[in-house]
Design a protein around this motif. Structure first.
Motif: not given
Length: 469
Positions: A168-170, A161-162, A31, A159, A35, A164-166
């Motif tokens: 991490a989710r994947d 952060s979105a 992650s 944007e 980033s 990075e979150t996506g």
């Protein structure tokens, strides 16, 4: 015996902890790398917008600032669209900005900026959002002189952060699948690593059951080899200790034989003097001592555990019958053997000879006309039967038969230990000895020799319910 947690579960728990830690560190590391990569990529995008803006800046004859062409990204045109640009003319104190800023502006720090340099800032953007800013200084010539233009392009960090979150989710299910595969690999590795330990355990079980004398050292891993050597050394020491114990028991018996014989002579002299009560007491004590000594000698001779060889039953029985037919009690009896010639049992020949011999001698002593020895194989045992047509035993007498301190026949010769010693022998290889009524009307001694290893079960003697014998 109370046992702790298994070694397999302990190793698996350690592997799970290490694996979870490794996956957590990997997830955090990936992650962080993503980033850094996304910020570098967005930084390149912002620098591209800076280049487009600086190339489109114009000053007219009146030194008015304008853009020859605005950036084409539609986010610059949407109000609070997340992508913003702003140009500050420090010389003329004027400003240009994107439509996306609407009635706000970028709060850019007033740091010293030299022409051509690019500074990166995190600052407050529209509606209190946090934005990433890239700015540079451009000198643009005009009729009234050079103008210092600070050009800035910013993107909303939401944007980033979105993204990075996506990521991490994947990443989470991928790491979960990887963890499951690795855990399965650890489980297989642990199972493979514990195989030598299980082989040692199987070897120890085989030694206890008498099917193996020592653990095999061939093909044993280097880490397990010392354990195998120590177990074999312990078994060697045990054999030596047993041999010494047998020798000491034999020496003890020989040492007590002469004093006991002297006591018997003293008993006869006491009877001759009329001291019958004292003589009877000493005689009883002497007989009890002799029976204890003979039983302990018999126990010392036992080879505990199962024999590695298969002993032919008929060969042993035929030899016993020939010997009994030469005795006063057996020469007038019908002694028969119906055991099949190929029947064998995993019992030491000496132990089997003494076991059947004691029971057959007991049957001959009490039989009226006939003693029969036969055998059969069941699903889990070989059953040897010694039957006679004598008076038999009732339940109380059968219970008394294995007590070395009591004799059923107080007038007969011998120490009265045949059934007691037979119980010890049967117990040594995990068998069972039952006393019951024979088809001939007398006593039936039934020996069960298990086909599967059950040494150490301490089965002992079993008795029938109270009946006529």
């Amino acid at each position: 015996m109370k046992t702790g947690r298994s070694l397999r579960s302990r190793l698996l728990a350690y592997a799970a902890i290490v694996l979870a830690t490794a996956l957590l560190v990997t997830g955090i590391g990936l992650s962080a790398l993503f980033s850094r990569h996304i910020e570098r990529r967005i930084g390149q995008e912002l620098d591209t917008h800076l280049s487009q803006l600086t190339g489109s800046l114009r000053l007219d004859a009146n030194s008015n600032l304008s853009l020859n062409r605005e950036p084409v990204d539609p986010r610059f045109q949407a109000v609070f669209g997340g992508l913003y640009w702003q140009v500050d003319d420090e010389t003329a104190a004027s400003q240009l900005k994107s439509r996306s800023l609407w009635d706000t502006y970028l709060d850019i720090p007033g740091d010293v900026l030299r022409p051509g340099e690019t500074h990166v800032h995190d600052t407050t953007g529209p509606q209190g959002s946090r934005v990433l800013v890239h700015e540079t200084l451009v000198l643009l010539s005009a009729p009234d002189g050079d103008h210092r233009l600070r050009v800035a392009v910013a993107i909303d960090r939401a944007e980033i952060s979105a993204l990075e979150t996506g990521f991490a989710r994947d990443l989470a299910p991928v790491l979960a699948i990887l963890g499951g595969v690795l855990l399965l690999g650890f489980l297989l590795q642990i199972g493979e690593g514990l195989k030598p330990v299980h082989r040692v355990l199987s070897g120890v079980t085989a030694i206890r059951n008498g099917t193996l004398r020592r653990l095999k050292a061939d093909g044993v891993p280097r880490e397990v080899a010392p354990l195998v050597e120590e177990v074999n050394a312990l078994l060697d020491a045990q054999d030596q200790a047993i041999s010494r114990a047998r020798d000491r028991a034999a020496n003890l018996a020989h040492g007590l034989k002469t004093p006991l014989s002297a006591l018997v002579s003293d008993v006869e002299r006491l009877r001759a003097r009329g001291e019958a009560d004292i003589a009877d007491d000493i005689s009883e004590l002497t007989g009890r001592m002799r029976r204890h000594i003979q039983r302990e000698l018999a126990r010392a001779r036992l080879r505990h555990g199962r024999s590695q060889d298969q002993t032919p039953v008929k060969l042993i029985v035929d030899g016993i019958i020939r010997a009994l037919k030469r005795t006063p009690e057996g020469e007038n009896l019908d002694l028969a053997c119906t055991v099949e010639a190929d029947l064998t049992v995993p019992v030491d020949p000496d132990d089997l000879n003494e076991l059947i011999g004691n029971l057959a001698e007991n049957a001959v002593r009490f039989a009226s006309t006939r003693v029969l020895i036969d055998a059969e194989t069941t699903m889990d045992a070989v059953v040897i039967r010694i039957v006679d047509d004598g008076p038999g035993l009732d339940h109380a007498a059968a219970t008394q038969a294995i007590n070395p301190d009591l004799r059923i026949d107080q007038t007969g010769a011998g120490a009265g230990l045949g059934l007691a010693i037979s119980g010890d022998i049967v117990d040594s290889f995990g068998g069972k000895l039952d006393l019951g009524t024979s088809p001939l009307g007398g006593l039936e001694a039934r020996i069960s020799v298990p086909l599967t290893p059950t040494a150490g079960s301490h089965s002992g003697l079993h008795y029938p319910a109270p009946n006529s014998h």
